[in-house]
Design an enzyme around this catalytic site. Structure first.
Site, PDB file in Angstrom:
ATOM      1  N   GLU A 137      -3.752   0.126   0.439  1.00 28.85           N
ATOM      2  CA  GLU A 137      -2.571   0.294   1.234  1.00 28.85           C
ATOM      3  C   GLU A 137      -2.888   0.522   2.697  1.00 28.85           C
ATOM      4  OE1 GLU A 137       1.725   2.795   1.316  1.00 28.85           O
ATOM      5  OE2 GLU A 137       0.441   2.424  -0.485  1.00 28.85           O
ATOM      6  N   GLU A 141       3.857   4.649   9.491  1.00 31.76           N
ATOM      7  CA  GLU A 141       5.297   5.383   9.002  1.00 31.76           C
ATOM      8  C   GLU A 141       5.841   6.298  10.067  1.00 31.76           C
ATOM      9  OE1 GLU A 141       5.212   5.795   4.260  1.00 31.76           O
ATOM     10  OE2 GLU A 141       3.531   7.047   5.227  1.00 31.76           O
TER      11      GLU A 141
END
Length: 264
Positions: A137, A141
């Site tokens: 990943e 964010e």
């Protein structure tokens, strides 16, 4: 709370057949490899994107992914967090995910967030056990309790590495910001509005598996220390995405706003 780590617990807890039927997501061996693209959301391109719809990722997520929380209008993708009762939750939230996987290259999105505690406006890549691969990943964010900051991170075989919070040039709910990362065999470098803000440390484990591209806006009342205490919004909140692009490693800049133009 690890960034995005639990976001995909559904892939471990839902049956493969159920998820495939509900979402069109298939195992890694069946996922086609994507090529360079620029999507300015003049319309919704279902050849690039699928919509997360009809499930929650775990007890900790206080909204259900819903097609109702996603729309494309006036050249913008809108991902919403809104009060709407479902069988599972009192709120719905929006997410799109690419139908293909992508490898080394430059990943970019320009978006504006809402502001609200307990919410996460994310642009990231992911692959994991549901796809027949380890959990790799790469993250941007914006935890919208504090829209002056963005969190960066990677996962390699489910282990977090290179996490960092960086200050944004302006609050993310006040204007559109371009988030870019360049992923190569040598490392990952993150950019905000074309300015380098972070890079992986030498010798750090790096993601190696091709990944899907995601944009999502979701909430939780389970992680007050990470996402802030959940503050029920008085109205629907929206993450507005102007465009998303991928430029494969070694290919020319596709459009003037791309960070690839400044790196060539």
């Amino acid at each position: 709370m690890p960034l995005c780590r639990n976001l995909f617990l559904q892939f471990l807890t839902y049956g493969f057949t159920t998820l495939t039927a509900a979402t069109g997501v298939v195992a890694q061996a069946e996922l086609p490899r994507g090529e360079s693209f620029v999507d300015d959301f003049d319309s919704f391109d279902s050849s690039i994107w699928g919509v997360s719809d009809g499930w929650v990722n775990g007890d900790w997520q206080n909204c259900q992914w819903s097609r109702d929380a996603m729309n494309v209008q006036n050249g913008m993708l809108h991902l919403q967090f809104a009060a709407q009762a479902t069988d599972n939750r009192d709120y719905v939230c929006g997410e799109i995910q690419s139908r293909k996987v992508y490898g080394y290259g430059t990943y970019e999105a320009r978006y504006r967030t809402a502001k609200g505690s307990g919410l996460n406006a994310a642009f990231f890549t992911y692959i994991g056990p549901h796809h027949g691969q380890p959990h790799d990943e790469i993250d941007f964010e914006v935890l919208t309790r504090d829209t002056s900051m963005v969190s960066l991170n990677t996962y390699v075989s489910s282990e977090p590495n290179n996490g960092k919070r960086v200050r944004l040039p302006q609050d993310s709910d006040m204007s559109f910001i371009t988030y870019s990362f360049v992923w190569s065999e040598e490392g990952i470098t993150w950019y905000v509005d074309g300015e380098k803000v972070h890079e992986t440390a030498a010798g750090t484990p790096l993601p190696t598996h091709e990944q899907k591209i995601y944009a999502s806006f979701w909430g939780s009342d389970s992680f007050p220390n990470w996402m802030g205490p959940f503050d029920p919004p008085a109205k629907a909140l929206t993450m507005e995405v102007d465009w998303i692009a991928f430029t494969a490693e070694g290919e020319d800049c596709q459009f003037p706003e791309s960070v690839v133009c400044t790196l060539d």
